[in-house]
Scaffold this motif. Sequence first.
Motif, PDB file in Angstrom:
ATOM      1  N   ASN A  91       0.824  -1.208   0.000  1.00 23.00           N
ATOM      2  CA  ASN A  91       0.000   0.000   0.000  1.00 23.00           C
ATOM      3  C   ASN A  91       0.856   1.255   0.000  1.00 23.00           C
ATOM      4  O   ASN A  91       0.495   2.255  -0.637  1.00 23.00           O
ATOM      5  N   PHE A 132       3.854   1.631  -1.363  1.00 23.22           N
ATOM      6  CA  PHE A 132       4.394   1.823  -2.711  1.00 23.22           C
ATOM      7  C   PHE A 132       3.312   2.262  -3.696  1.00 23.22           C
ATOM      8  O   PHE A 132       3.553   3.095  -4.573  1.00 23.22           O
ATOM      9  N   LYS A 133       2.091   1.701  -3.563  1.00 23.00           N
ATOM     10  CA  LYS A 133       0.997   2.121  -4.435  1.00 23.00           C
ATOM     11  C   LYS A 133       0.639   3.586  -4.204  1.00 23.00           C
ATOM     12  O   LYS A 133       0.395   4.327  -5.157  1.00 23.00           O
ATOM     13  N   THR A 134       0.621   3.995  -2.944  1.00 24.55           N
ATOM     14  CA  THR A 134       0.313   5.383  -2.623  1.00 24.55           C
ATOM     15  C   THR A 134       1.383   6.314  -3.176  1.00 24.55           C
ATOM     16  O   THR A 134       1.072   7.376  -3.730  1.00 24.55           O
ATOM     17  N   LYS A 135       2.634   5.921  -3.051  1.00 19.50           N
ATOM     18  CA  LYS A 135       3.719   6.749  -3.570  1.00 19.50           C
ATOM     19  C   LYS A 135       3.618   6.886  -5.092  1.00 19.50           C
ATOM     20  O   LYS A 135       3.787   7.985  -5.632  1.00 19.50           O
ATOM     21  N   LYS A 136       3.336   5.789  -5.774  1.00 20.37           N
ATOM     22  CA  LYS A 136       3.207   5.837  -7.228  1.00 20.37           C
ATOM     23  C   LYS A 136       2.046   6.729  -7.647  1.00 20.37           C
ATOM     24  O   LYS A 136       2.178   7.558  -8.552  1.00 20.37           O
ATOM     25  N   ARG A 137       0.913   6.582  -6.971  1.00 16.47           N
ATOM     26  CA  ARG A 137      -0.261   7.387  -7.295  1.00 16.47           C
ATOM     27  C   ARG A 137       0.007   8.871  -7.056  1.00 16.47           C
ATOM     28  O   ARG A 137      -0.345   9.717  -7.886  1.00 16.47           O
ATOM     29  N   ARG A 139       2.923  10.360  -7.052  1.00 16.62           N
ATOM     30  CA  ARG A 139       3.907  10.822  -8.031  1.00 16.62           C
ATOM     31  C   ARG A 139       3.243  11.084  -9.378  1.00 16.62           C
ATOM     32  O   ARG A 139       3.548  12.065 -10.049  1.00 16.62           O
ATOM     33  N   GLU A 140       2.305  10.217  -9.775  1.00 19.01           N
ATOM     34  CA  GLU A 140       1.599  10.408 -11.040  1.00 19.01           C
ATOM     35  C   GLU A 140       0.703  11.647 -11.004  1.00 19.01           C
ATOM     36  O   GLU A 140       0.487  12.294 -12.032  1.00 19.01           O
ATOM     37  N   GLN A 141       0.184  11.997  -9.841  1.00 22.82           N
ATOM     38  CA  GLN A 141      -0.667  13.165  -9.694  1.00 22.82           C
ATOM     39  C   GLN A 141       0.158  14.451  -9.512  1.00 22.82           C
ATOM     40  O   GLN A 141      -0.403  15.533  -9.479  1.00 22.82           O
TER      41      GLN A 141
END
Length: 61
Positions: A47, A49-54, A56-58
Motif C-alpha cells: 500500500n 508503494f501504491k500510494t507513492k506511485k499514485r 507521483r503520477e498526480q
Amino acid sequence: MKDIKWIFVFYSLAAVASMCAIGVSVAIASPLLAIFAFVALIFVMGNGFKTKKRMREQGLL
C-alpha cells in the motif's frame, strides 16, 4: 524537505511494527503470529508503494 507526508510516516511505522512482530514471534516460537506479521508487512509495504506511485503520477511528490 519542505513538508512532511504523514501518510508515509504512518506506513513506515506500520512496516517497522510488522518487522518487530516477526522478530517477537520468532523469539516466542509462534509460527501463526509470524505468518500474520509477514502478511501484514507485505500489505503495508504494498500500500505504501501504491500510494507513492499514485501521488507521483498526480504530481503531489
